[in-house]
Design a protein around this motif. Sequence first.
Motif, PDB file in Angstrom:
ATOM      1  N   LYS A 123       0.835  -1.201   0.000  1.00 56.56           N
ATOM      2  CA  LYS A 123       0.000   0.000   0.000  1.00 56.56           C
ATOM      3  C   LYS A 123       0.868   1.249   0.000  1.00 56.56           C
ATOM      4  O   LYS A 123       1.822   1.356   0.767  1.00 56.56           O
ATOM      5  N   LEU A 124       0.514   2.186  -0.871  1.00 59.11           N
ATOM      6  CA  LEU A 124       1.237   3.454  -0.981  1.00 59.11           C
ATOM      7  C   LEU A 124       0.250   4.609  -0.880  1.00 59.11           C
ATOM      8  O   LEU A 124      -0.868   4.524  -1.395  1.00 59.11           O
ATOM      9  N   HIS A 125       0.674   5.672  -0.234  1.00 53.65           N
ATOM     10  CA  HIS A 125      -0.087   6.925  -0.211  1.00 53.65           C
ATOM     11  C   HIS A 125       0.821   7.968  -0.844  1.00 53.65           C
ATOM     12  O   HIS A 125       1.827   8.361  -0.249  1.00 53.65           O
ATOM     13  N   ASP A 127       7.425   1.906   4.011  1.00 57.85           N
ATOM     14  CA  ASP A 127       6.970   1.141   5.178  1.00 57.85           C
ATOM     15  C   ASP A 127       8.065   1.063   6.239  1.00 57.85           C
ATOM     16  O   ASP A 127       7.795   1.160   7.433  1.00 57.85           O
ATOM     17  N   LYS A 128       9.270   0.882   5.807  1.00 57.86           N
ATOM     18  CA  LYS A 128      10.392   0.737   6.737  1.00 57.86           C
ATOM     19  C   LYS A 128      10.717   2.077   7.415  1.00 57.86           C
ATOM     20  O   LYS A 128      10.997   2.117   8.609  1.00 57.86           O
ATOM     21  N   ALA A 129      10.662   3.169   6.667  1.00 58.81           N
ATOM     22  CA  ALA A 129      11.033   4.481   7.204  1.00 58.81           C
ATOM     23  C   ALA A 129       9.913   5.127   8.010  1.00 58.81           C
ATOM     24  O   ALA A 129      10.165   5.724   9.060  1.00 58.81           O
ATOM     25  N   ALA A 130       8.687   5.035   7.526  1.00 62.30           N
ATOM     26  CA  ALA A 130       7.562   5.710   8.169  1.00 62.30           C
ATOM     27  C   ALA A 130       6.259   5.074   7.707  1.00 62.30           C
ATOM     28  O   ALA A 130       5.610   5.578   6.784  1.00 62.30           O
ATOM     29  N   PRO A 131       5.876   3.955   8.309  1.00 61.17           N
ATOM     30  CA  PRO A 131       4.666   3.248   7.872  1.00 61.17           C
ATOM     31  C   PRO A 131       3.452   4.175   7.808  1.00 61.17           C
ATOM     32  O   PRO A 131       3.182   4.916   8.745  1.00 61.17           O
ATOM     33  N   GLY A 132       2.771   4.145   6.671  1.00 62.76           N
ATOM     34  CA  GLY A 132       1.562   4.937   6.486  1.00 62.76           C
ATOM     35  C   GLY A 132       1.788   6.385   6.090  1.00 62.76           C
ATOM     36  O   GLY A 132       0.847   7.098   5.779  1.00 62.76           O
ATOM     37  N   ALA A 162      -3.133   9.811  -4.254  1.00 65.91           N
ATOM     38  CA  ALA A 162      -3.695   8.486  -4.543  1.00 65.91           C
ATOM     39  C   ALA A 162      -3.296   7.541  -3.428  1.00 65.91           C
ATOM     40  O   ALA A 162      -2.183   7.611  -2.914  1.00 65.91           O
ATOM     41  N   ARG A 163      -4.215   6.692  -3.066  1.00 69.98           N
ATOM     42  CA  ARG A 163      -3.930   5.572  -2.173  1.00 69.98           C
ATOM     43  C   ARG A 163      -3.947   4.342  -3.060  1.00 69.98           C
ATOM     44  O   ARG A 163      -4.961   4.026  -3.679  1.00 69.98           O
ATOM     45  N   ILE A 164      -2.800   3.702  -3.135  1.00 73.82           N
ATOM     46  CA  ILE A 164      -2.612   2.623  -4.094  1.00 73.82           C
ATOM     47  C   ILE A 164      -2.415   1.314  -3.350  1.00 73.82           C
ATOM     48  O   ILE A 164      -1.544   1.206  -2.476  1.00 73.82           O
ATOM     49  N   ALA A 165      -3.230   0.326  -3.676  1.00 70.64           N
ATOM     50  CA  ALA A 165      -3.070  -1.037  -3.156  1.00 70.64           C
ATOM     51  C   ALA A 165      -2.526  -1.862  -4.317  1.00 70.64           C
ATOM     52  O   ALA A 165      -3.252  -2.168  -5.263  1.00 70.64           O
TER      53      ALA A 165
END
Length: 164
Positions: A41-43, A100-105, A53-56
């Motif tokens: 998941k990417l924001h 995700d590793k640096a700053a989840p969400g 965009a919120r991308i799954a």
Amino acid sequence: MSAAKSVFGVLVFLCIALLWGGVSSAGEAAAGRFFLVGDGKLHIRNEKEGRTARIALLNADGTLNEASRKDADRIFGIKNAEGPTRVSLRLLFLLDYFSDKAAPGAQIGLLSGYRSPAYNEGLKKSGGNVAKTSLHMDAMAVDFFIEGVDGKSLWEMIRQENCC
């Protein structure tokens, strides 16, 4: 700190990763590395156009989510998401893993994604420091920052991963 200054090393890393491969799934041991993947998941916010965009990237069954991939193409600046140019999946999964590793969400600020050859040439003619054969024209490079993450710290985290 300016966002542009904080992304140079990260951009260089992602370009190298795309060219030389050698990335793995997050849970694998160092041997046999192939592909790094986060939660899928990417924001992302396109800073130039102000669109988000919120991308799954993946469906529940693990298959590629084609609708979200088209959203990624659009947010990266590809006007025809049905055309032959698509954002590199490896690039998307690397962004996913490291965000995700640096700053989840956290939201990823996209400063430069896809550049058409004409746009790239215009940047060059206006004195911009752009490569004649920029990986941006192949949708295989990105200039970005992650909200709340220092660019140098992000670069060091990526280097320590020794993935590429």
